[in-house]
Design a protein around this motif. Structure first.
Motif, PDB file in Angstrom:
ATOM      1  N   ARG A 179     -67.453 -73.906 -14.491  1.00 25.06           N
ATOM      2  CA  ARG A 179     -66.784 -74.726 -13.474  1.00 25.06           C
ATOM      3  C   ARG A 179     -67.455 -74.451 -12.140  1.00 25.06           C
ATOM      4  NH1 ARG A 179     -60.592 -75.320 -15.603  1.00 25.06           N
ATOM      5  NH2 ARG A 179     -61.189 -75.549 -17.801  1.00 25.06           N
ATOM      6  N   VAL A 180     -67.770 -75.513 -11.419  1.00 25.43           N
ATOM      7  CA  VAL A 180     -68.644 -75.374 -10.259  1.00 25.43           C
ATOM      8  C   VAL A 180     -67.970 -75.881  -8.996  1.00 25.43           C
ATOM      9  CG1 VAL A 180     -70.727 -75.523 -11.664  1.00 25.43           C
ATOM     10  CG2 VAL A 180     -69.752 -77.625 -10.718  1.00 25.43           C
ATOM     11  N   ASP A 181     -68.355 -75.256  -7.882  1.00 23.21           N
ATOM     12  CA  ASP A 181     -67.916 -75.697  -6.567  1.00 23.21           C
ATOM     13  C   ASP A 181     -68.984 -75.302  -5.565  1.00 23.21           C
ATOM     14  OD1 ASP A 181     -67.206 -72.883  -5.623  1.00 23.21           O
ATOM     15  OD2 ASP A 181     -65.760 -73.092  -7.251  1.00 23.21           O
ATOM     16  N   GLY A 182     -68.712 -75.517  -4.301  1.00 23.25           N
ATOM     17  CA  GLY A 182     -69.713 -75.244  -3.272  1.00 23.25           C
ATOM     18  C   GLY A 182     -70.499 -76.499  -2.927  1.00 23.25           C
ATOM     19  N   GLY A 183     -71.228 -76.429  -1.812  1.00 26.90           N
ATOM     20  CA  GLY A 183     -71.885 -77.603  -1.266  1.00 26.90           C
ATOM     21  C   GLY A 183     -72.827 -78.314  -2.218  1.00 26.90           C
ATOM     22  N   ALA A 184     -73.666 -77.560  -2.939  1.00 24.28           N
ATOM     23  CA  ALA A 184     -74.667 -78.188  -3.804  1.00 24.28           C
ATOM     24  C   ALA A 184     -74.065 -78.773  -5.074  1.00 24.28           C
ATOM     25  CB  ALA A 184     -75.760 -77.181  -4.161  1.00 24.28           C
ATOM     26  N   ALA A 185     -72.822 -78.424  -5.387  1.00 27.46           N
ATOM     27  CA  ALA A 185     -72.186 -78.939  -6.612  1.00 27.46           C
ATOM     28  C   ALA A 185     -71.954 -80.442  -6.547  1.00 27.46           C
ATOM     29  CB  ALA A 185     -70.860 -78.216  -6.855  1.00 27.46           C
ATOM     30  N   VAL A 186     -72.105 -81.043  -5.371  1.00 24.05           N
ATOM     31  CA  VAL A 186     -71.952 -82.502  -5.277  1.00 24.05           C
ATOM     32  C   VAL A 186     -73.117 -83.216  -5.943  1.00 24.05           C
ATOM     33  CG1 VAL A 186     -70.639 -82.311  -3.142  1.00 24.05           C
ATOM     34  CG2 VAL A 186     -73.110 -82.701  -3.023  1.00 24.05           C
ATOM     35  N   MET A 187     -74.237 -82.509  -6.192  1.00 27.99           N
ATOM     36  CA  MET A 187     -75.412 -83.141  -6.792  1.00 27.99           C
ATOM     37  C   MET A 187     -75.221 -83.285  -8.301  1.00 27.99           C
ATOM     38  SD  MET A 187     -78.819 -81.703  -4.871  1.00 27.99           S
ATOM     39  CE  MET A 187     -78.426 -79.965  -4.911  1.00 27.99           C
ATOM     40  N   ASP A 188     -75.118 -84.510  -8.768  1.00 24.29           N
ATOM     41  CA  ASP A 188     -75.003 -84.743 -10.204  1.00 24.29           C
ATOM     42  C   ASP A 188     -76.226 -84.209 -10.939  1.00 24.29           C
ATOM     43  OD1 ASP A 188     -72.627 -85.986  -9.684  1.00 24.29           O
ATOM     44  OD2 ASP A 188     -73.297 -88.009 -10.197  1.00 24.29           O
ATOM     45  N   LEU A 189     -77.409 -84.347 -10.345  1.00 24.51           N
ATOM     46  CA  LEU A 189     -78.632 -83.851 -10.980  1.00 24.51           C
ATOM     47  C   LEU A 189     -78.522 -82.363 -11.262  1.00 24.51           C
ATOM     48  CD1 LEU A 189     -81.582 -84.084 -11.905  1.00 24.51           C
ATOM     49  CD2 LEU A 189     -82.264 -83.708  -9.502  1.00 24.51           C
ATOM     50  N   LEU A 190     -78.073 -81.589 -10.284  1.00 28.74           N
ATOM     51  CA  LEU A 190     -77.934 -80.150 -10.484  1.00 28.74           C
ATOM     52  C   LEU A 190     -76.958 -79.859 -11.610  1.00 28.74           C
ATOM     53  CD1 LEU A 190     -78.283 -77.170  -9.775  1.00 28.74           C
ATOM     54  CD2 LEU A 190     -76.589 -77.481  -7.947  1.00 28.74           C
ATOM     55  N   CYS A 191     -75.832 -80.553 -11.633  1.00 35.85           N
ATOM     56  CA  CYS A 191     -74.834 -80.305 -12.675  1.00 35.85           C
ATOM     57  C   CYS A 191     -75.376 -80.646 -14.061  1.00 35.85           C
ATOM     58  CB  CYS A 191     -73.561 -81.089 -12.380  1.00 35.85           C
ATOM     59  SG  CYS A 191     -72.701 -80.550 -10.881  1.00 35.85           S
ATOM     60  N   ARG A 192     -76.149 -81.734 -14.167  1.00 35.16           N
ATOM     61  CA  ARG A 192     -76.745 -82.092 -15.457  1.00 35.16           C
ATOM     62  C   ARG A 192     -77.765 -81.049 -15.896  1.00 35.16           C
ATOM     63  NH1 ARG A 192     -77.176 -87.269 -13.044  1.00 35.16           N
ATOM     64  NH2 ARG A 192     -79.456 -87.026 -12.892  1.00 35.16           N
ATOM     65  N   LEU A 193     -78.611 -80.632 -14.960  1.00 33.86           N
ATOM     66  CA  LEU A 193     -79.599 -79.599 -15.279  1.00 33.86           C
ATOM     67  C   LEU A 193     -78.925 -78.303 -15.705  1.00 33.86           C
ATOM     68  CD1 LEU A 193     -82.054 -80.171 -12.297  1.00 33.86           C
ATOM     69  CD2 LEU A 193     -82.568 -80.615 -14.705  1.00 33.86           C
ATOM     70  N   GLN A 194     -77.834 -77.958 -15.008  1.00 36.35           N
ATOM     71  CA  GLN A 194     -77.133 -76.716 -15.330  1.00 36.35           C
ATOM     72  C   GLN A 194     -76.536 -76.766 -16.727  1.00 36.35           C
ATOM     73  OE1 GLN A 194     -76.660 -73.818 -12.684  1.00 36.35           O
ATOM     74  NE2 GLN A 194     -77.179 -73.375 -14.799  1.00 36.35           N
ATOM     75  N   ALA A 195     -75.948 -77.890 -17.097  1.00 38.03           N
ATOM     76  CA  ALA A 195     -75.389 -78.042 -18.440  1.00 38.03           C
ATOM     77  C   ALA A 195     -76.471 -77.901 -19.500  1.00 38.03           C
ATOM     78  CB  ALA A 195     -74.692 -79.398 -18.562  1.00 38.03           C
ATOM     79  N   ASP A 196     -77.613 -78.535 -19.266  1.00 36.06           N
ATOM     80  CA  ASP A 196     -78.711 -78.444 -20.237  1.00 36.06           C
ATOM     81  C   ASP A 196     -79.218 -77.013 -20.368  1.00 36.06           C
ATOM     82  OD1 ASP A 196     -78.591 -81.139 -20.764  1.00 36.06           O
ATOM     83  OD2 ASP A 196     -80.255 -81.669 -19.432  1.00 36.06           O
ATOM     84  N   GLN A 197     -79.311 -76.298 -19.259  1.00 34.19           N
ATOM     85  CA  GLN A 197     -79.813 -74.933 -19.304  1.00 34.19           C
ATOM     86  C   GLN A 197     -78.853 -73.983 -20.006  1.00 34.19           C
ATOM     87  OE1 GLN A 197     -82.761 -73.397 -18.518  1.00 34.19           O
ATOM     88  NE2 GLN A 197     -83.509 -75.503 -18.365  1.00 34.19           N
ATOM     89  N   LEU A 198     -77.559 -74.184 -19.827  1.00 29.10           N
ATOM     90  CA  LEU A 198     -76.576 -73.273 -20.416  1.00 29.10           C
ATOM     91  C   LEU A 198     -76.155 -73.685 -21.813  1.00 29.10           C
ATOM     92  CD1 LEU A 198     -74.219 -72.630 -17.360  1.00 29.10           C
ATOM     93  CD2 LEU A 198     -76.023 -71.144 -18.240  1.00 29.10           C
ATOM     94  N   GLY A 199     -76.309 -74.954 -22.137  1.00 31.41           N
ATOM     95  CA  GLY A 199     -75.860 -75.432 -23.440  1.00 31.41           C
ATOM     96  C   GLY A 199     -74.354 -75.550 -23.548  1.00 31.41           C
ATOM     97  N   VAL A 200     -73.659 -75.592 -22.398  1.00 31.14           N
ATOM     98  CA  VAL A 200     -72.212 -75.822 -22.370  1.00 31.14           C
ATOM     99  C   VAL A 200     -71.916 -76.849 -21.291  1.00 31.14           C
ATOM    100  CG1 VAL A 200     -71.646 -73.492 -23.177  1.00 31.14           C
ATOM    101  CG2 VAL A 200     -71.746 -73.954 -20.711  1.00 31.14           C
ATOM    102  N   SER A 201     -70.712 -77.385 -21.312  1.00 32.42           N
ATOM    103  CA  SER A 201     -70.328 -78.392 -20.324  1.00 32.42           C
ATOM    104  C   SER A 201     -70.144 -77.755 -18.946  1.00 32.42           C
ATOM    105  CB  SER A 201     -69.037 -79.088 -20.746  1.00 32.42           C
ATOM    106  OG  SER A 201     -69.228 -79.791 -21.955  1.00 32.42           O
ATOM    107  N   VAL A 202     -70.558 -78.486 -17.938  1.00 30.87           N
ATOM    108  CA  VAL A 202     -70.329 -78.114 -16.544  1.00 30.87           C
ATOM    109  C   VAL A 202     -69.240 -79.027 -16.006  1.00 30.87           C
ATOM    110  CG1 VAL A 202     -71.332 -78.138 -14.220  1.00 30.87           C
ATOM    111  CG2 VAL A 202     -72.622 -77.173 -16.141  1.00 30.87           C
ATOM    112  N   LEU A 203     -68.204 -78.420 -15.433  1.00 34.73           N
ATOM    113  CA  LEU A 203     -67.035 -79.155 -14.975  1.00 34.73           C
ATOM    114  C   LEU A 203     -66.899 -79.017 -13.462  1.00 34.73           C
ATOM    115  CD1 LEU A 203     -64.513 -77.937 -17.718  1.00 34.73           C
ATOM    116  CD2 LEU A 203     -66.124 -79.851 -17.839  1.00 34.73           C
TER     117      LEU A 203
END
Length: 270
Positions: A179-203
């Motif tokens: 689960r993510v928050d903070g200024g950069a969490a508004v970037m959908d690209l970052l959230c998609r990349l993070q999900a791919d890197q971890l292999g779990v959903s980013v919320l």
């Protein structure tokens, strides 16, 4: 004496990141949160048994509730995530405003093999290398502003993966979601990349002020506003969910190259 009117109880007291973990309703082992600020702070709920001290991370009490239930967490501090975007703006001046980073990074499909290791003040968790220094590797004649912006965004996801991988290995607690928050969490690209890197959903939640929310949840739970942590979980509201790609091969290959770049930044200062 502290200016609080008589009769108003103070029933929720928590540190910044512990409050954010509770504010993100990470109430079960394996649930984790990350705050993308100037740096990043990753916490993983590891349950009711205190883990052994782990190199490169902090062991902390996540919370103790009024009924005596205590959960512990592993915490990793990453020195530079949003700071790398600030460097793009103020250091090399390839953007005028931080909000340009996401669209610029998304204007290209990849970095063209470029990796940026933002070890401006050394590397934090899980490396704790004060002698590391920033590095950009893989530059070619075709490298431009967009590739550098994307490499910066990708570096955030890679660093968080490094911490989570170390936490899971040390604790034996597999991650359920992030689960993510903070200024950069508004970037959908970052959230998609993070999900791919971890292999779990980013919320990403609707309410981004998770530290204040966590303190309110703790106080409300103690005072009966909420009856249980199940009620806390139900009160947490999703804004966007980012699921990982089914095939991890591409993400793993990119991360392997990232680790090569990190190795080149390590122990640069003697």
């Amino acid at each position: 004496k502290c200016g609080v009117p008589a009769g108003i109880p103070i029933s929720g007291v928590a540190g910044d990141q512990q409050a954010a973990l509770f504010g993100q309703a990470c109430v079960e082992p394996g649930m984790a949160k990350n705050t993308y600020g100037t740096g990043s702070f990753v916490l993983l709920n590891v349950g009711e048994n205190c883990p052994e001290p782990t190199e490169g991370m902090l062991t902390t009490v996540a919370w103790t509730l009024a009924d005596g239930t205590t959960h512990y967490a592993l915490e990793g501090a990453i020195f530079a995530t949003g700071a790398a975007i600030q460097w793009l703006r103020d250091g090399i001046e390839i953007i005028d405003d931080a909000s340009e980073t996401g669209p610029l990074a998304e204007s290209v499909s990849d970095t063209g093999g470029v990796y940026l290791v933002p070890a401006f003040a050394g590397l934090g968790s899980p490396y704790w290398d004060p002698y590391a220094r920033g590095a950009i590797v893989g530059i070619t004649r075709g490298t431009g502003r967009a590739e550098l912006a994307r490499a910066t965004v990708e570096s955030m996801a890679y660093q968080v993966r490094d911490v989570i991988d170390a936490m899971v290995k040390a604790s034996g607690t597999p991650i359920v979601d992030l689960r993510v928050d903070g200024g950069a969490a508004v970037m959908d690209l970052l959230c998609r990349l993070q999900a791919d890197q971890l292999g779990v959903s980013v919320l990403r939640p609707v309410e981004q002020e998770t530290t204040a929310l966590g303190a309110a949840f703790l106080a409300g739970l103690a005072e009966g506003v909420w009856g249980s942590t199940d009620d806390i979980a139900a009160a947490w509201t999703l804004d966007a969910r980012f699921d990982p790609a089914e095939d991890r091969a591409g993400a793993d290959a990119l991360h392997e190259q990232w680790l090569r770049a990190v190795d080149r930044s390590r122990s640069w200062e003697s």
